[in-house]
Design an enzyme around this catalytic site. Structure first.
Site, PDB file in Angstrom:
ATOM      1  N   HIS A 102     -20.611  54.529 -46.908  1.00 33.15           N
ATOM      2  CA  HIS A 102     -20.124  55.275 -45.591  1.00 33.15           C
ATOM      3  C   HIS A 102     -19.392  56.416 -45.907  1.00 33.15           C
ATOM      4  CE1 HIS A 102     -18.765  56.222 -41.716  1.00 33.15           C
ATOM      5  NE2 HIS A 102     -19.693  55.594 -41.175  1.00 33.15           N
ATOM      6  N   GLU A 171     -26.536  60.058 -42.191  1.00 36.12           N
ATOM      7  CA  GLU A 171     -25.407  60.149 -41.177  1.00 36.12           C
ATOM      8  C   GLU A 171     -24.559  61.416 -41.694  1.00 36.12           C
ATOM      9  OE1 GLU A 171     -23.608  56.175 -39.384  1.00 36.12           O
ATOM     10  OE2 GLU A 171     -22.680  57.121 -41.133  1.00 36.12           O
TER      11      GLU A 171
HETATM   12  P1  13P Z   1     -19.522  57.749 -34.751  1.00 34.31           P
HETATM   13  O1  13P Z   1     -20.713  57.048 -33.496  1.00 34.31           O
HETATM   14  O2  13P Z   1     -18.271  57.555 -34.007  1.00 34.31           O
HETATM   15  O3  13P Z   1     -19.762  59.429 -34.763  1.00 34.31           O
HETATM   16  O4  13P Z   1     -19.723  57.062 -36.141  1.00 34.31           O
HETATM   17  C1  13P Z   1     -20.953  56.959 -36.635  1.00 34.31           C
HETATM   18  C2  13P Z   1     -20.608  56.204 -37.758  1.00 34.31           C
HETATM   19  O5  13P Z   1     -19.935  56.731 -38.670  1.00 34.31           O
HETATM   20  C3  13P Z   1     -21.657  55.055 -37.787  1.00 34.31           C
HETATM   21  O6  13P Z   1     -21.418  54.430 -39.178  1.00 34.31           O
END
Ligand code: 13P
Length: 259
Positions: A102, A171
């Site tokens: 992450h 992401e």
């Molecule tokens: P948010 O939905 O708060 O932007 O976070 C996304 C995330 O890091 C999911 O792993």
């Protein structure tokens, strides 16, 4: 449309098990109203709540709709590593999915590509489904090179079968709600980034048939339909909105409606 996966990454929230129970109660109530429809949910609570959340998932309607996930895994199964939680412990708690790499761990805690790669191998060795997070810090002129490099170092040393067992979550860091001035990506541009990741893997000898690509970054009830309705996006990772009960149920309602 096939069932889309919704991964609820609670990060370091909520503050208590009681609040975690309230979130799950709300989702349970909603899922009880779905009749024949089934959701495909993964809850990734903080480690301290994993065991209890697992029990709640098994003793509610959620048993038909959800699986248990962890937010991280130790690089090694046996070595003494203070503060880490190993694959075998997570397995015994009923965990099936593990988030790997992450961006908050990569950028805020300095987790290197090498450590991410070791954690990915630990997740595969323990037969979890890894949710592998990839994403650039800024959408600048070098972002494509960055994504290619990050993809290759994250998956280094794996064979095609192992890569095919992974869920790949795009992401972008600039889109994550906790980043200053965050804004969600669009499905079109997320798909363009997903293509860069796919092409990098293909060009390096991996076959990709089984992979499912997800999007994460400021997913809310306002944009969930756009991402979940997009053919090339197999699901979403939801952070902040997944601990706001009403908001999360709105996202689930959209997922159920799109089935
Ligand atoms: P948010 O939905 O708060 O932007 O976070 C996304 C995330 O890091 C999911 O792993």
């Amino acid at each position: 449309m096939s069932k889309k996966l919704i991964i609820s990454n609670w990060k370091n929230h909520p503050d208590s098990l009681a609040e975690a129970g309230q979130i799950l109660d709300t989702v349970d109530e909603f899922s009880g109203s779905l009749g024949e429809k089934e959701l495909s949910l993964v809850f990734c609570p903080p480690f301290v709540f994993v065991e209890e959340v697992g029990k709640i998932l098994k003793t509610s309607h959620l048993i038909h709709h959800s699986e248990l996930g962890a937010q991280d895994i130790s690089v090694d199964d046996n070595m003494a590593l203070t503060g880490e939680v190993s694959g075998p412990i997570l397995r015994r708690l009923g965990v099936r999915y593990v988030i790997i790499g992450h961006s908050e761990r990569r950028w805020k805690l300095g987790e290197s590509d090498e450590i991410v790669n070791k954690k990915l191998k630990a997740a595969l060795r323990n037969e979890f489904v890894p949710i592998v997070c990839l994403g650039e810090r800024a959408r600048d002129n070098n972002f494509s090179d960055f994504l290619e490099e990050q993809t290759l170092s994250t998956f280094a040393g794996l064979n095609s079968d192992e890569v095919a067992r992974c869920l790949i979550a795009y992401e972008p860091i600039w889109a994550i709600s906790t980043t200053p001035d965050a804004r969600p990506d669009t499905p079109e541009s997320a798909l363009a980034s997903i293509s860069i990741i796919k092409n990098t893997l293909l060009a390096n000898g991996y076959s990709l048939m089984a992979n499912r690509y997800l999007y994460g970054g400021s997913v809310t009830s306002r944009n969930a339909r756009d991402f979940l309705g997009s053919e090339g996006i197999g699901g979403v990772l939801v952070g902040g909105a997944s601990i706001k009960r009403d908001e999360f149920v709105k996202i689930l309602a959209i997922a159920a409606e799109l089935q």
